[in-house]
Design a protein around this motif. Structure first.
Motif, PDB file in Angstrom:
ATOM      1  N   PHE B 398     -49.099  92.000 -38.530  1.00 28.92           N
ATOM      2  CA  PHE B 398     -48.738  92.685 -37.289  1.00 28.92           C
ATOM      3  C   PHE B 398     -48.421  91.741 -36.131  1.00 28.92           C
ATOM      4  O   PHE B 398     -47.490  92.001 -35.369  1.00 28.92           O
ATOM      5  CB  PHE B 398     -49.816  93.699 -36.907  1.00 28.92           C
ATOM      6  CG  PHE B 398     -49.804  94.877 -37.833  1.00 28.92           C
ATOM      7  CD1 PHE B 398     -48.932  95.931 -37.617  1.00 28.92           C
ATOM      8  CD2 PHE B 398     -50.606  94.899 -38.971  1.00 28.92           C
ATOM      9  CE1 PHE B 398     -48.877  97.005 -38.504  1.00 28.92           C
ATOM     10  CE2 PHE B 398     -50.556  95.961 -39.859  1.00 28.92           C
ATOM     11  CZ  PHE B 398     -49.692  97.017 -39.628  1.00 28.92           C
ATOM     12  N   ASP B 399     -49.180  90.633 -35.985  1.00 29.65           N
ATOM     13  CA  ASP B 399     -48.873  89.731 -34.872  1.00 29.65           C
ATOM     14  C   ASP B 399     -47.672  88.857 -35.218  1.00 29.65           C
ATOM     15  O   ASP B 399     -46.688  88.812 -34.481  1.00 29.65           O
ATOM     16  CB  ASP B 399     -50.085  88.852 -34.544  1.00 29.65           C
ATOM     17  CG  ASP B 399     -51.274  89.705 -34.107  1.00 29.65           C
ATOM     18  OD1 ASP B 399     -51.047  90.893 -33.803  1.00 29.65           O
ATOM     19  OD2 ASP B 399     -52.410  89.203 -34.087  1.00 29.65           O
ATOM     20  N   ILE B 400     -47.775  88.174 -36.348  1.00 32.66           N
ATOM     21  CA  ILE B 400     -46.684  87.283 -36.731  1.00 32.66           C
ATOM     22  C   ILE B 400     -45.514  88.083 -37.304  1.00 32.66           C
ATOM     23  O   ILE B 400     -44.366  87.904 -36.901  1.00 32.66           O
ATOM     24  CB  ILE B 400     -47.175  86.237 -37.759  1.00 32.66           C
ATOM     25  CG1 ILE B 400     -48.248  85.359 -37.117  1.00 32.66           C
ATOM     26  CG2 ILE B 400     -46.019  85.410 -38.287  1.00 32.66           C
ATOM     27  CD1 ILE B 400     -48.929  84.387 -38.054  1.00 32.66           C
ATOM     28  N   GLY B 401     -45.838  88.981 -38.199  1.00 26.60           N
ATOM     29  CA  GLY B 401     -44.783  89.757 -38.860  1.00 26.60           C
ATOM     30  C   GLY B 401     -44.162  90.832 -37.967  1.00 26.60           C
ATOM     31  O   GLY B 401     -43.127  91.403 -38.314  1.00 26.60           O
ATOM     32  N   GLY B 402     -44.811  91.118 -36.850  1.00 26.84           N
ATOM     33  CA  GLY B 402     -44.235  92.102 -35.930  1.00 26.84           C
ATOM     34  C   GLY B 402     -44.378  93.536 -36.399  1.00 26.84           C
ATOM     35  O   GLY B 402     -43.775  94.443 -35.835  1.00 26.84           O
ATOM     36  N   GLY B 403     -45.149  93.755 -37.445  1.00 24.50           N
ATOM     37  CA  GLY B 403     -45.356  95.128 -37.920  1.00 24.50           C
ATOM     38  C   GLY B 403     -44.334  95.547 -38.957  1.00 24.50           C
ATOM     39  O   GLY B 403     -43.562  94.732 -39.463  1.00 24.50           O
ATOM     40  N   ILE B 404     -44.369  96.832 -39.249  1.00 20.17           N
ATOM     41  CA  ILE B 404     -43.577  97.344 -40.364  1.00 20.17           C
ATOM     42  C   ILE B 404     -42.137  97.636 -39.961  1.00 20.17           C
ATOM     43  O   ILE B 404     -41.874  98.119 -38.861  1.00 20.17           O
ATOM     44  CB  ILE B 404     -44.232  98.621 -40.923  1.00 20.17           C
ATOM     45  CG1 ILE B 404     -45.701  98.359 -41.274  1.00 20.17           C
ATOM     46  CG2 ILE B 404     -43.489  99.161 -42.142  1.00 20.17           C
ATOM     47  CD1 ILE B 404     -45.922  97.202 -42.232  1.00 20.17           C
TER      48      ILE B 404
END
Ligand SMILES: Cc1cc2nc3c(=O)[nH]c(=O)nc-3n(C[C@H](O)[C@H](O)[C@H](O)COP(=O)(O)O)c2cc1C
Ligand code: SF4
Ligand code: SF4
Ligand code: FES
Lengths: 155, 633
Positions: B398-404
């Motif tokens: 969620f932080d690095i990947g920015g969520g789904i």
């Protein structure tokens, strides 16, 4: 720049451990391993043909039939799979009128699937000769073939 | 030339790049960047420069990891921080060159961020981007900044100083340093690197070998590919140190043939090493002789397994053998052999360049250091990341990947490749380290993280992994060869709506047998994806078996496509593209799909994104009955 079988073999020492590199060299020059080349390799490395076939058939890389001028490898890796790789493969199969593992009638295209091309962040991907195409959508399939037809795109 | 002189010269050259009068333009040209269009940008930028009579240096660099915005270029102008630009098309590239180089307008709307000293109005710092801020770049520190084809760039950034430091020490002193660093193998099992090397030192033999495992067979993982393409010398330096410590005179890099660019850059790097005297006889006047050779893999996943890999280098079929003896006792051609992963070697180079402490300051007690992961699948910011071990899945996704992707709902993350497992929301706060993951029911593996959302069917995923394993089984063990086939057939039935209640018990029974009866970890772990999905997503299996539906609308036999009459504007887009002419309808009139013709290719739903008139639905009940009826007739 195509080398003859003899030229290829002459750059090796004839040791059994060279079997895989020899086969790779032959395939990269001729596109596949012909029956004749297997016989020659078996003589050169002094091992039975069956053993050469035994090794060659173990590895996914080796082919025993000619490939098309444009060889397409569609990625079936996990990232590509969850983003629709199987639909892409089926789409290409329909577009070219061949199944995975086959070559088009005019020898222009051949189609294969591979484990992972290492370009997973931009899935789904496919490799056409040495170029990786990424983020392929169903609607790109037609375009993809038009693009790869233009000569020397990477020069 | 001695090393100090080489370094000095390299530093001068490298620094002059960034201090030059003319601008410097970096282009991220790893496989990912090129596939996104990076290589095509070079001639376009060159042309633009020529058109305006501008001078600038263009340099191809590796991948900085934020693949989701590739192609990426970075522009440095003298006295100013560099600016990273993402999602570059030929048009945008031309625009940037024209407006920044001629008119000094940096076009903040296309910028990702700045690097280096100074500020540029309207553009934040690159490493403050949410995708980069939580990351710690140690192994990837050079990626995207140096030219991987230029050994001097690596040397200018302290490259090979780790090896030179090592030469001043005794092997046992280096082993101590590795122990202090806490480095565990990055190839999957997490075995302490120092211990493996010690075993090899302890084995008496005239000849010893070192192997770098660059097979990276895990589908969905590309950490090794990216590192080899972006900073090959960091891996080569680690191999060199490994040779010195273990007493091996020869090393092999076993790299998969599907990575042509990594192979090309490795070959190039080896030539340069030789030129600089880092390979060959009496290296750096130390009396140490060493050589490195590349072996191309031939496309067999099982060849990542140590004993199979050895067989493959020996020219045989890549079938694993029983252990012990372990390769450190009897490996390649029966000689003591150390096999390590690409990232393990790069970590060794880092530890010897900096210090064991600099490595051990990150991570947890039992899992030290940073680790690279490929973050892929249904997540917004896909790419290659590096984080301290112990970072939680939530932080990564969620932080690095920015969520789904498309703001969908998180369903699971698959970690550890085919040997690993899926983890759900319930485990989202699990720290990513060797032991916590095992407790949660997965494994670290090599570092592929495949994020899945509601559009993924977990039965299909289990079938996918088993299909992969079944294809890749070397065939030596019956449970692995035939058992996985049986499991696959059962899963096939379930996804086709032909499953029975007893199938679950049968799957469990087969899983146990395969685990027990397989020789190598490929077979031994192959039931994991099935077991973890059965454990966490039993309801999905039940839906497929009992109700004959696929809740995620993936399994072809259990879905159908339908055109919503009210929404369809009759644009005929779908009709023209349906490969089997299953769609009919007049212009400007609502269209319909002939279900008996439709092959469920999904093209129509893809094309109709504007009007959003095509829906994918669970196959209507009557339809199933129809099928049954026709089967009886
Ligand atoms: C089926 C199978 C495939 C594997 N594939 C790889 C691989 O592609 N790369 C890798 O480094 N290790 C792979 N491994 C793990 C290696 O056998 C070995 O543990 C590793 O290379 C050791 O290096 P490390 O100590 O640096 O982790 C695989 C293991 C198995 C059982
Ligand atoms: S478990 Fe499977 S892959 Fe491993 S040795 Fe046995 S048959 Fe081969
Ligand atoms: S899913 Fe494919 S085959 Fe079916 S109607 Fe749509 S375009 Fe035609
Ligand atoms: S999963 Fe397709 S490129 Fe890796």
């Amino acid at each position: 720049m195509e080398k003859t079988l003899e030229e290829i073999l002459s750059s090796y020492n004839g040791e059994k451990s060279e079997l895989i590199p020899v086969l790779q060299d032959i395939q990269s020059n001729f596109g596949y391993l012909s029956e004749e080349s297997i016989i020659e390799v078996s003589k050169f490395l002094n091992m039975p043909e069956s053993e050469v076939y035994g090794v060659a058939t173990f590895y996914a890389q080796f082919r025993f039939d000619p490939i098309g001028r444009k060889h397409i490898m569609v990625c079936k890796g996990t990232a590509c799979h969850v983003l629709g790789a199987s639909q892409i493969i089926e789409g290409i199969e329909r577009h070219l009128g061949i199944n995975e593992g086959e070559v088009t009638f005019d020898l222009e295209y051949s189609l294969e699937s591979v484990g992972c091309l290492g370009c997973c962040a931009l899935a789904p991907c496919a490799m056409i000769n040495d170029n990786v195409e990424s983020k392929i959508g169903l609607k790109d399939i037609k375009k993809m073939f038009r693009k790869s037809k233009s000569p020397n795109k990477d020069n | 030339m001695n090393f100090n002189k080489i370094t000095q010269k390299a530093k001068e050259e490298y620094n002059s790049l960034y201090e030059r009068e003319d601008p410097l333009i970096l282009i991220g040209s790893a496989t990912c960047g090129n596939s996104a269009g990076a290589s095509a940008l070079i001639p376009i930028i060159e042309e633009t420069l020529e058109d305006h009579d501008l001078k600038a240096e263009i340099m191809e660099v590796g991948c900085i990891g934020i693949c989701y915005v590739e192609p990426i270029i970075t522009v440095f102008k003298k006295g100013k921080p560099g600016i990273f630009y993402g999602n570059i098309t030929p048009k945008i590239a031309t625009k940037i060159v024209e407006s920044y180089l001629i008119n000094d307008d940096p076009l903040p709307e296309h910028a990702l961020g700045t690097v280096g000293k100074g500020e540029i109005q309207g553009i934040n710092s690159f490493f403050d981007m949410p995708v980069l801020k939580p990351q710690v770049r140690k192994i990837l520190r050079h990626c995207g900044f140096i030219d991987p084809k230029n050994i001097d760039h690596y040397i200018a950034n302290e490259g090979y100083s780790g090896f030179i430091n090592a030469l001043k020490l005794k092997p046992e002193e280096i082993i101590e340093k590795l122990k202090e660093s806490g480095l565990r193998g990055r190839g999957g099992a997490g075995f302490p690197t120092w211990m493996k090397w010690q075993f090899c030192i302890d084995s008496e033999a005239d000849t010893k070998y070192l192997i770098c495992n660059a097979d990276e067979g895990d589908p969905g993982a590309f950490m090794n590919r990216s590192l080899l393409e972006s900073d090959p010398h960091s891996v080569l330096e680690g191999i060199l140190i490994g040779g010195y410590v273990t007493g091996a005179k020869n090393a092999y890099i076993y790299c998969r043939a599907e990575y042509p660019l990594a192979l090309e850059r490795l070959k190039h790097a080896l030539v340069q090493m030789r030129e600089y005297g880092f390979l060959g006889k009496n290296i750096n006047n130390s009396g140490f002789n060493f050589d490195i050779e590349i072996k191309e893999g031939a496309g067999a996943f099982v060849c990542g397994e140590e004993t199979a890999l050895i067989a493959s280098i020996e020219g045989k079929r890549g079938t694993p053998r029983t252990r012990p003896p372990f390769p450190t006792t009897s490996g390649l051609w029966g000689k003591p052999t150390v096999i390590n992963n690409v990232e393990t070697f790069a970590s060794v180079a880092f530890i010897m360049q900096e210090s064991p402490g600099k490595f051990a300051e990150y991570g947890t007690d039992a899992s030290k250091g940073t680790k690279t992961f490929s973050l892929v699948g249904q997540v917004k910011n896909t790419g290659l990341i590096e984080v301290p071990l112990g970072t939680t899945l939530r932080e990564v996704i969620f932080d690095i990947g920015g969520g789904i992707l498309d703001d969908g709902e998180f369903k699971a993350v698959q970690i550890g490749g085919p040997s690993g497992g899926c983890l759900t929301e319930e485990f989202i706060d699990t720290p990513i380290d060797y032991d916590s993951l095992v407790t949660a029911g997965a494994i670290m593996g090599s570092g592929g993280l495949v994020v899945m959302d509601q559009s993924t069917c977990m039965v299909d995923v289990a079938q996918y992994f088993l299909g992969f394993i079944q294809k890749e089984s070397c065939g030596k063990c019956v449970p692995c060869r035939l058992g996985t086939k049986q499991m696959l057939d059962i899963l096939g039935d379930i996804t086709e709506g032909k499953g029975h209640i007893e199938d679950i018990a049968l799957l469990m029974e087969l899983a146990e047998g395969i685990k027990e009866g397989s020789l190598c970890a490929l077979g031994g772990t192959s039931p994991n994806p099935v077991l973890t999905t059965l454990n966490l997503f039993k309801d999905e299996y039940d839906a497929h078996i009992n109700e004959k539906i696929c809740p995620s609308l993936v399994c072809k036999n259990l879905i159908s496509y339908n055109i919503i009459q009210d929404k369809c504007n009759g644009c005929m887009l779908c009709l023209k593209s349906c490969p089997v002419n299953a769609i009919s309808g007049e212009k400007k009139e609502p269209h319909t799909i002939d279900q008996s013709k439709c092959v469920k290719c999904g093209t129509c739903i893809d094309l109709c994104s504007k009007a959003d008139a095509v829906e994918c639905i669970s196959k209507p009940k009557e339809d199933n009955e129809d099928n049954n009826a026709s089967a009886i007739i």
